[in-house]
Each structure stands twice: as structure tokens, then as C-alpha cells.
Design an enzyme around this catalytic site. Structure first.
Site: not given
Ligand code: NAG
Ligand code: NAG
Ligand code: NAG
Ligand code: ZN
Length: 289
Positions: A62, A89, A91, A114, A196-197
């Protein structure tokens, strides 16, 4: 593949349903927000030194995340506790599309990083996720220029080792501060929201810095075209792209700018009350999202 479409997460994770009065992330930052004079710079402890041991870079299918061990902590800037930093991590979008999670006045940046920290009083992640301020996430927009970012190279050079889901690589620790914008880190946005996951827990104090991190086009391309959501031996190879969640309504939450944040002329110094007066408009405008 429940994680593929953020709109369907709610089917498997009820806590991901963006119901009325729920506080989900990401959001759009309307630059006409009130300023909060109590929001000074955050204290980033241990970010300027090389931590001992090794860090671990992982492709979890992800995102690509870097687990950073212990030794770093975040406090101040309106945070009421100390938070221990555990991982960072990313995005991103695709080769021709931007993929930051938060947007500023409707603009989506190419990427977002993030840095996740857990409130030090919590013994484990499940306890932190039950606390509305259990996590502090520092968000950095990532924009693109022609020159490589040498500090970012510590991560981007390792990406080929974690191209496929499930792969991990050891990374030599480096001072995390090198990755962050060098200027104006007292300029940020603050609000309370969610992961957000999945499980989308409403447990996050968000800090989004206004000044982006700059990387090169080729460093960006390493994320958008050389990372895969599938395992190495999968029959069908799927690039890992557009791993951002859709924008959520604020539902009257207070979203504020730090004391030093740069806001459009006229917005600076607007009383907090303005956010409350705008509520009915925000509320009506949010249906259909
Ligand atoms: C995508 O990012 C680029 C580079 O920062 C920017 O010029 C462009 O406006 C962004 N596009 C959108 C739709 O926000
Ligand atoms: C996490 O910590 C809480 C609070 O101390 C405890 O009740 C719970 O059993 C712990 N959970 C796990 C999975 O360790
Ligand atoms: C930092 O903030 C000052 C104003 O406080 C501004 O003049 C300057 O352009 C900002 N620098 C960056 C890199 O955004
Ligand atoms: Zn994230």
C-alpha cells in the site's frame, strides 16, 4: 483487494465510513482559515543526529514505509504530550498525476510524506488508536524540481530493493532533519482527524507543513513507476500508484494555521469564531462527496 478502492473500505472496516460528525482525513486546506497564536514551532528531538542500529524499509503493498526504531520524539507546537516517532511513509500518484493526500486550496502536490509518532503514555498501537490524540502525524508536501535531493536519496536509492510487496531492506540511519524543509518549519496547518488507511481510526493530531520538500523528477518517477502493489512472483504485475485517500468534509472541525503561517492577505488574524460561522456552508457543500 479491499484496499484498492478507498470508497469501499467502509464495507470491511465500518470505522472508515465518513459519517456525519465523524472526523476523517485527508481534508482540503482552505487558505482562509483562522490563525492560532499558540501554535509555535514543534520540537523534533533526535531528528538532527544519526540514530544507532539500522532502519527498515518495507513495501507493504500500500506504501513504502521506513521504520525508524527509537530515539526520536515530537512535542510542542500545541501537542499536549510527547510522541515517539516510529515510522514514515509516502503517498503518491501516477506518472502524470499528483498524489498528495491533503490539498491546499484544491491543489494536489505530487507526493506527501507522513512521519508517524505515538503518544508516549500508550504501551501499544491499539491503545493509541482508542485515543482521539493518540498519534501525531507530521505531513510534508513533496514538490518536484530538476535537481536531485541528496537527503531524499537515502530512501529513493533503496527503492529498487523493495519494488515488490513484502520486500524489506535495511537502511543505514541518517539525520531525519535532512529530509525536511530547511526553512520556515514554524509555518503549518493543524487539525484533528484520522488515519488515511484502514482502520481509519479518528486518533490523529495532524500537522501539515506549508513549505514542501523538493525532490527531482527522476526521484518522483522511482515511486510512480518502479514500485508494485503485487508480489515478485505474481502472475499479473500491478504498479503501486494513487495510494491516497479521497478528501473528506471538515464537518465544522477547527482547522487552524500556526502563528507564523503565511495566509492570503486579509485572512491573517481572522478570529477563530469565523470557522464556526462558516459551518452551515461547509456542511451543505459537503454532501455528495
Ligand atoms: C500537480 O503538481 C504540479 C507540480 O507541483 C503542479 O504544477 C500542478 O498544478 C499540480 N496539479 C494539480 C491538479 O494540483
Ligand atoms: C495494549 O495496551 C492496553 C492498555 O495497557 C492493554 O489493555 C492491551 O491488552 C494491550 N494490547 C495488546 C495487543 O498488547
Ligand atoms: C519563509 O517565510 C518568510 C516570511 O515569514 C518568507 O518571506 C519566505 O519566503 C519564506 N520562505 C520559504 C522558503 O517559504
Ligand atoms: Zn499516510
Amino acid at each position: 483487494q479491499p484496499h484498492c478502492d478507498p470508497y469501499s473500505w467502509g464495507d470491511l472496516f465500518p470505522s472508515c465510513h465518513p459519517l456525519l460528525e465523524h472526523h476523517h482525513s485527508p481534508i482540503n486546506f482552505d487558505p482562509h482559515m483562522p490563525r492560532s497564536d499558540s501554535l509555535g514551532p514543534l520540537h523534533l528531538e533526535g531528528f538532527d543526529v544519526t540514530q544507532p542500529g539500522h532502519w527498515t524499509l518495507t513495501n507493504d503493498g500500500h506504501s513504502v514505509l521506513l521504520q525508524v526504531g527509537s530515539g526520536m520524539a515530537v512535542s510542542g507546537g500545541g501537542l499536549l504530550d510527547e510522541y515517539h516517532t516510529i515510522q514514515l511513509h509516502f503517498h503518491w500518484g501516477g506518472p502524470a498525476t499528483n498524489g498528495s493526500e491533503h490539498t491546499v486550496d484544491g491543489r494536489r502536490y505530487p507526493m506527501e510524506m507522513h512521519i508517524v509518532s505515538v503518544k508516549s503514555v500508550h504501551p501499544n498501537m491499539s491503545a493509541a488508536l482508542e485515543d482521539p490524540t493518540g498519534l501525531a502525524v507530521l505531513g510534508f508536501f513533496i514538490d518536484v524540481v530538476y535537481a536531485d535531493n541528496v537527503h531524499f536519496g537515502h530512501i529513493s536509492q533503496m527503492l529498487s530493493s523493495v519494488a515488490y510487496k513484502g520486500q524489506t531492506a535495511k537502511v543505514k540511519p541518517f539525520p531525519l532533519m535532512g529530509l525536511l524543509p530547511r526553512h520556515n518549519m514554524s509555518q503549518y496547518y493543524r487539525y484533528y482527524g484520522s488515519l488515511t488507511t484502514p482502520p481509519c481510526s479518528q486518533a490523529v493530531v495532524w500537522t501539515l507543513y506549508q513549505v514542501p520538500i523538493y525532490i527531482s523528477w527522476s526521484q518522483l518517477a522511482q515511486f510512480t513507476s518502479q514500485i508494485f502493489a503485487t508480489e515478485e512472483d505474481a502472475e499479473q504485475v500491478t504498479p503501486l500508484q494513487n495510494n491516497f485517500r479521497h478528501i473528506h468534509p471538515t464537518f465544522g472541525r477547527s482547522v487552524t494555521a500556526s502563528r507564523d503561517a503565511i495566509l492570503p492577505k486579509g485572512a491573517a488574524g481572522r478570529p477563530i469564531r469565523a470557522a464556526v460561522l462558516l459551518l452551515p456552508i461547509t456542511f451543505l457543500g459537503s454532501f455528495g462527496l
